[in-house]
Design an enzyme around this catalytic site. Sequence first.
Site, PDB file in Angstrom:
ATOM      1  N   GLY A  14       0.822  -1.212   0.000  1.00 14.51           N
ATOM      2  CA  GLY A  14       0.000   0.000   0.000  1.00 14.51           C
ATOM      3  C   GLY A  14       0.848   1.250   0.000  1.00 14.51           C
ATOM      4  CG  ASP A  65      -7.302  -6.659  -3.977  1.00 17.66           C
ATOM      5  OD1 ASP A  65      -7.082  -6.498  -2.761  1.00 17.66           O
ATOM      6  OD2 ASP A  65      -8.447  -6.644  -4.468  1.00 17.66           O
ATOM      7  CG  ASN A  92       1.241   1.669   4.892  1.00 15.63           C
ATOM      8  OD1 ASN A  92       1.031   2.255   5.950  1.00 15.63           O
ATOM      9  ND2 ASN A  92       0.852   2.145   3.717  1.00 15.63           N
ATOM     10  CB  SER A 150      -5.024   2.446  13.692  1.00 11.29           C
ATOM     11  OG  SER A 150      -5.860   3.596  13.809  1.00 11.29           O
ATOM     12  CE1 TYR A 164      -8.314   0.972   9.562  1.00  9.40           C
ATOM     13  CE2 TYR A 164      -8.848   2.416  11.393  1.00  9.40           C
ATOM     14  CZ  TYR A 164      -7.972   2.007  10.403  1.00  9.40           C
ATOM     15  OH  TYR A 164      -6.749   2.616  10.285  1.00  9.40           O
ATOM     16  CB  ALA A 165     -11.270   0.247  16.047  1.00  7.74           C
ATOM     17  CB  ALA A 166     -12.031  -4.972  16.151  1.00 10.21           C
ATOM     18  CE  LYS A 168      -5.017  -0.451  10.221  1.00 12.30           C
ATOM     19  NZ  LYS A 168      -3.842  -0.678   9.376  1.00 12.30           N
TER      20      LYS A 168
HETATM   21  P1  NAP Z   1      -4.122   6.056   1.601  1.00 17.39           P
HETATM   22  O1  NAP Z   1      -3.522   7.415   1.441  1.00 17.39           O
HETATM   23  O2  NAP Z   1      -5.539   5.842   1.196  1.00 17.39           O
HETATM   24  O3  NAP Z   1      -3.171   4.984   0.856  1.00 17.39           O
HETATM   25  C1  NAP Z   1      -3.518   3.641   0.820  1.00 17.39           C
HETATM   26  C2  NAP Z   1      -2.519   2.870  -0.032  1.00 17.39           C
HETATM   27  O4  NAP Z   1      -2.841   1.472   0.065  1.00 17.39           O
HETATM   28  C3  NAP Z   1      -2.586   3.228  -1.500  1.00 17.39           C
HETATM   29  O5  NAP Z   1      -1.309   3.072  -2.073  1.00 17.39           O
HETATM   30  C4  NAP Z   1      -3.557   2.178  -2.067  1.00 17.39           C
HETATM   31  O6  NAP Z   1      -3.341   2.003  -3.454  1.00 17.39           O
HETATM   32  C5  NAP Z   1      -3.123   0.946  -1.249  1.00 17.39           C
HETATM   33  N1  NAP Z   1      -4.151  -0.086  -1.099  1.00 17.39           N
HETATM   34  C6  NAP Z   1      -5.418   0.066  -0.673  1.00 17.39           C
HETATM   35  N2  NAP Z   1      -6.054  -1.117  -0.666  1.00 17.39           N
HETATM   36  C7  NAP Z   1      -5.155  -2.046  -1.090  1.00 17.39           C
HETATM   37  C8  NAP Z   1      -5.197  -3.444  -1.310  1.00 17.39           C
HETATM   38  N3  NAP Z   1      -6.318  -4.136  -1.106  1.00 17.39           N
HETATM   39  N4  NAP Z   1      -4.081  -4.080  -1.732  1.00 17.39           N
HETATM   40  C9  NAP Z   1      -2.937  -3.385  -1.965  1.00 17.39           C
HETATM   41  N5  NAP Z   1      -2.842  -2.049  -1.787  1.00 17.39           N
HETATM   42  C10 NAP Z   1      -3.929  -1.392  -1.359  1.00 17.39           C
HETATM   43  O7  NAP Z   1      -4.065   5.575   3.120  1.00 17.39           O
HETATM   44  P2  NAP Z   1      -3.155   6.013   4.381  1.00 17.39           P
HETATM   45  O8  NAP Z   1      -3.932   6.976   5.180  1.00 17.39           O
HETATM   46  O9  NAP Z   1      -1.775   6.352   3.943  1.00 17.39           O
HETATM   47  O10 NAP Z   1      -3.170   4.635   5.199  1.00 17.39           O
HETATM   48  C11 NAP Z   1      -2.082   3.739   5.193  1.00 17.39           C
HETATM   49  C12 NAP Z   1      -2.216   2.834   6.422  1.00 17.39           C
HETATM   50  O11 NAP Z   1      -2.227   3.639   7.596  1.00 17.39           O
HETATM   51  C13 NAP Z   1      -3.494   1.999   6.464  1.00 17.39           C
HETATM   52  O12 NAP Z   1      -3.194   0.734   6.987  1.00 17.39           O
HETATM   53  C14 NAP Z   1      -4.376   2.783   7.429  1.00 17.39           C
HETATM   54  O13 NAP Z   1      -5.343   1.952   8.057  1.00 17.39           O
HETATM   55  C15 NAP Z   1      -3.324   3.275   8.407  1.00 17.39           C
HETATM   56  N6  NAP Z   1      -3.713   4.436   9.218  1.00 17.39           N
HETATM   57  C16 NAP Z   1      -3.984   5.629   8.633  1.00 17.39           C
HETATM   58  C17 NAP Z   1      -4.315   6.706   9.437  1.00 17.39           C
HETATM   59  C18 NAP Z   1      -4.596   8.074   8.893  1.00 17.39           C
HETATM   60  O14 NAP Z   1      -5.022   8.945   9.667  1.00 17.39           O
HETATM   61  N7  NAP Z   1      -4.367   8.334   7.602  1.00 17.39           N
HETATM   62  C19 NAP Z   1      -4.391   6.548  10.831  1.00 17.39           C
HETATM   63  C20 NAP Z   1      -4.108   5.308  11.391  1.00 17.39           C
HETATM   64  C21 NAP Z   1      -3.758   4.259  10.560  1.00 17.39           C
HETATM   65  P3  NAP Z   1      -4.539   1.477  -4.433  1.00 17.39           P
HETATM   66  O15 NAP Z   1      -5.741   2.299  -4.112  1.00 17.39           O
HETATM   67  O16 NAP Z   1      -4.010   1.649  -5.822  1.00 17.39           O
HETATM   68  O17 NAP Z   1      -4.706   0.046  -4.109  1.00 17.39           O
END
Ligand code: NAP
Length: 258
Positions: A14, A65, A92, A150, A164-166, A168
């Site tokens: 990701g 995916d 990630n 998270s 989602y929370a669970a 993580k």
């Molecule tokens: P983001 O900007 O939406 O980026 C998500 C990335 O994951 C993209 O590269 C997307 O590319 C890829 N992706 C999504 N579904 C996928 C799949 N099924 N297989 C492979 N790749 C996939 O998200 P982000 O905010 O950076 O989040 C990254 C991580 O941090 C996640 O695990 C999220 O739960 C965690 N997180 C985020 C936050 C926050 O506030 N942003 C807080 C806590 C935790 P494609 O769409 O091309 O697949």
Amino acid sequence: MFDDLKGKRVLITGSTAGIGLAAALAFAAQGARIGINGRTNGPQTDSIITQLAAKGGEAAFFRADLTQSSECKKLVDDFVARFGGLDVLINNSGGLGGRCKLEDIDDKFYDRVMDLNARSVLMTTKYAIPHLRDSAARSGETVSVISTGSIAAREGGGVGAGIYAASKAWLHDIHRNWVKEFTADNIRFNIVAPGTIDTAFHDDKSDALKASIADSIAMKRFGRIEEVAPAFLFFGSHALSGYITGQILDVNGGQLAP
Ligand code: NAP
């Protein structure tokens, strides 16, 4: 201060946007060799590879995916075929997967969120283990698995984001189990737990809601992706964190102090 990430083979799931992309840029600046992953390939991925090369990293894109176990296996196989091994795995890929209150949750919703956040990490790590074990045995140093957890895992998530929370929290906990199973192989497992970071993750929120969330954070603002990336470097480097495993590093501007 440390230079042991130079030439290291780092797979970041990701990583075509957001937190994963910032981590990739940080590893590139250390001279690492990086596997970028997402579900879609396009002109944007070519530009990412160019950006990473400009920073000093060698990189390749791997479409997969990761909600499907077969694609987790293919991702690891393709990465190892390209780079000859694996030294750091960053799980990630993940996301909210939609919001649903308890009384509306059905099997399809449950499976979607758990596949995205739990199955993806479980299966990618499973297929990565033999390569990580091999890398540790050859180098005589620890190698690293880092998963993105998270703040939601700590505090339960917002209404509708319970699964989602669970999922993580599931990740936070299964890392503790893997520490018991794989420390003898010199594989370390740590979690980076972001708070509220400014990415597409929050696109479904109104400006008013974003302002009220920002107000609840001690630093009074969302985090930036570049502010999360160094935590991955820290756990990825044997020189910086070789005696640290089974830990959770919260990067949240003081939103929560567990
Ligand atoms: P983001 O900007 O939406 O980026 C998500 C990335 O994951 C993209 O590269 C997307 O590319 C890829 N992706 C999504 N579904 C996928 C799949 N099924 N297989 C492979 N790749 C996939 O998200 P982000 O905010 O950076 O989040 C990254 C991580 O941090 C996640 O695990 C999220 O739960 C965690 N997180 C985020 C936050 C926050 O506030 N942003 C807080 C806590 C935790 P494609 O769409 O091309 O697949």
